[in-house]
Design a protein around this motif. Structure first.
Motif, PDB file in Angstrom:
ATOM      1  N   LEU A 106      14.097   4.546  -2.288  1.00  0.00           N
ATOM      2  CA  LEU A 106      13.075   4.727  -3.494  1.00  0.00           C
ATOM      3  C   LEU A 106      12.144   5.317  -2.954  1.00  0.00           C
ATOM      4  CD1 LEU A 106      11.734   3.937  -6.032  1.00  0.00           C
ATOM      5  CD2 LEU A 106      11.651   1.943  -5.452  1.00  0.00           C
ATOM      6  N   ALA A 107      11.786   6.945  -2.590  1.00  0.00           N
ATOM      7  CA  ALA A 107      10.252   7.305  -1.974  1.00  0.00           C
ATOM      8  C   ALA A 107       9.575   6.559  -2.061  1.00  0.00           C
ATOM      9  CB  ALA A 107      10.544   9.050  -1.962  1.00  0.00           C
ATOM     10  N   LYS A 108       8.472   6.125  -1.479  1.00  0.00           N
ATOM     11  CA  LYS A 108       7.418   5.808  -1.037  1.00  0.00           C
ATOM     12  C   LYS A 108       5.792   6.732  -1.484  1.00  0.00           C
ATOM     13  CE  LYS A 108       8.510   3.293   1.820  1.00  0.00           C
ATOM     14  NZ  LYS A 108      10.702   3.475   1.989  1.00  0.00           N
ATOM     15  N   VAL A 109       5.456   6.455  -2.456  1.00  0.00           N
ATOM     16  CA  VAL A 109       4.199   7.287  -2.250  1.00  0.00           C
ATOM     17  C   VAL A 109       2.976   7.307  -2.379  1.00  0.00           C
ATOM     18  CG1 VAL A 109       3.542   9.618  -3.495  1.00  0.00           C
ATOM     19  CG2 VAL A 109       5.989   9.454  -3.771  1.00  0.00           C
ATOM     20  N   ALA A 110       2.126   7.645  -1.686  1.00  0.00           N
ATOM     21  CA  ALA A 110       0.728   6.862  -1.489  1.00  0.00           C
ATOM     22  C   ALA A 110      -0.026   8.125  -2.402  1.00  0.00           C
ATOM     23  CB  ALA A 110      -0.123   7.147   0.022  1.00  0.00           C
ATOM     24  N   LEU A 111      -0.703   7.631  -3.585  1.00  0.00           N
ATOM     25  CA  LEU A 111      -1.978   8.382  -4.487  1.00  0.00           C
ATOM     26  C   LEU A 111      -3.396   8.018  -3.764  1.00  0.00           C
ATOM     27  CD1 LEU A 111      -1.319   8.888  -8.324  1.00  0.00           C
ATOM     28  CD2 LEU A 111      -3.705   8.708  -7.103  1.00  0.00           C
ATOM     29  N   VAL A 112      -3.995   9.718  -3.454  1.00  0.00           N
ATOM     30  CA  VAL A 112      -5.325   9.720  -3.023  1.00  0.00           C
ATOM     31  C   VAL A 112      -5.887  10.228  -3.674  1.00  0.00           C
ATOM     32  CG1 VAL A 112      -4.962   7.996  -0.504  1.00  0.00           C
ATOM     33  CG2 VAL A 112      -4.833  10.690  -1.331  1.00  0.00           C
ATOM     34  N   VAL A 113      -6.896  10.727  -3.535  1.00  0.00           N
ATOM     35  CA  VAL A 113      -7.703  11.273  -4.236  1.00  0.00           C
ATOM     36  C   VAL A 113      -9.443  11.668  -3.157  1.00  0.00           C
ATOM     37  CG1 VAL A 113      -9.582  11.487  -6.470  1.00  0.00           C
ATOM     38  CG2 VAL A 113      -7.477  10.012  -6.537  1.00  0.00           C
ATOM     39  N   ASN A 114      -9.245  12.747  -2.932  1.00  0.00           N
ATOM     40  CA  ASN A 114     -10.341  13.052  -1.971  1.00  0.00           C
ATOM     41  C   ASN A 114     -10.799  12.459  -0.532  1.00  0.00           C
ATOM     42  OD1 ASN A 114     -10.978  15.242  -3.513  1.00  0.00           O
ATOM     43  ND2 ASN A 114     -11.931  14.166  -5.184  1.00  0.00           N
ATOM     44  N   ALA A 115      -9.691  11.721  -0.247  1.00  0.00           N
ATOM     45  CA  ALA A 115      -9.739   9.940   0.984  1.00  0.00           C
ATOM     46  C   ALA A 115     -10.523  11.234   2.348  1.00  0.00           C
ATOM     47  CB  ALA A 115      -8.127  10.183   0.696  1.00  0.00           C
ATOM     48  N   GLU A 116     -10.508  10.408   2.927  1.00  0.00           N
ATOM     49  CA  GLU A 116     -11.660  10.727   4.376  1.00  0.00           C
ATOM     50  C   GLU A 116     -10.453  10.266   4.776  1.00  0.00           C
ATOM     51  OE1 GLU A 116     -14.014  12.169   4.986  1.00  0.00           O
ATOM     52  OE2 GLU A 116     -14.839  12.496   2.633  1.00  0.00           O
ATOM     53  N   ASP A 117     -10.682  10.510   6.179  1.00  0.00           N
ATOM     54  CA  ASP A 117      -9.612  10.867   6.864  1.00  0.00           C
ATOM     55  C   ASP A 117      -9.217   9.205   7.770  1.00  0.00           C
ATOM     56  OD1 ASP A 117      -9.218  13.037   7.007  1.00  0.00           O
ATOM     57  OD2 ASP A 117      -9.867  13.450   9.388  1.00  0.00           O
TER      58      ASP A 117
END
Length: 224
Positions: free
Chosen positions: A66-77
């Motif tokens: 089950l591939a684990k995906v992190a959704l981010v929006v214009n995230a800084e480093d």
């Protein structure tokens, strides 16, 4: 290109991503239904937002495949550094206004495959896909959020699927936006999508996943 192992679900079926998981029960529901991806949302304005410690617990509970995906929006480093240091991930999903250069930068920095979301409302929006294909591992075609929307996705809206009927691209792509157990089979048949993404379409309330709806969604997608 870096690749990620993908669980193809049931043989011959469409690969499904269940996004916005918040509880261990959600992870179990996605896995048992045959989903290939689970999405963890790191965006405070979303009802599906998870803190890093919570996301780590969910990721560690995910079964192999089950591939684990992190959704981010214009995230800084700084935020991405913290997420990737604590949460075992298989992929980053960039759902903001990240430029192709930023996509390439993050892909190199973290050594993870990257999926870039492209908002679609009209045919002209598809032109951006070529630029992102050069730097991303996968493309997510989502309904473009209305100007007044507070969320870049998960708004329960779809775009005109006829815009991409019969189309294909160099990179693997995933269809999102307004999908539900009732319409996902039609969407797959019309667009030829081999991967689909759902969030609000399998919820009983904003941010609350429904196990029965998850199972029905995956079954409908994979039987299309």
């Amino acid at each position: 290109m870096v690749t990620v192992a993908i669980n193809k679900g049931r043989p011959g079926g469409v690969r499904c991503k269940i996004c916005g998981l918040k509880t261990p029960a959600d992870v179990v529901s996605a896995s048992e239904a045959g989903a290939g991806y689970m999405g963890l949302v790191f965006f405070p304005r979303s009802p599906r937002h998870v803190e890093i410690a919570q996301a780590r617990e969910l990721a560690l509970a995910a079964p192999l495949g089950l591939a684990k995906v992190a959704l981010v929006v214009n995230a800084e480093d700084d935020l991405l550094d913290a997420i990737t240091a604590e949460v075992p991930l298989d992929m980053l999903q960039l759902h903001g206004k990240e430029s192709p250069a930023r996509v390439a930068e993050l892909r190199a920095r973290y050594g993870l495959p990257v999926m870039k979301a492209v908002g679609v409302a009209e045919a002209a929006d598809l032109k951006a896909i070529a630029d992102y294909e050069a730097v991303a591992d996968q493309i997510l075609l989502d309904a473009k959020a209305p100007k007044e929307a507070t969320l870049p996705g998960g708004n329960g809206l779809s775009f005109d699927w006829r815009l991409i009927a019969g189309r294909d691209w160099v990179r693997p792509w995933m269809l999102a936006g307004g999908l539900t157990p009732d319409n996902v089979a039609e969407a797959v048949r019309l667009t030829g999508a081999t991967q689909v993404d759902v969030s609000s379409g399998v919820e009983s309330a904003p941010g609350v996943k429904d196990a029965a709806k998850i199972a029905a969604f995956v079954q409908a997608a994979q039987s299309a």
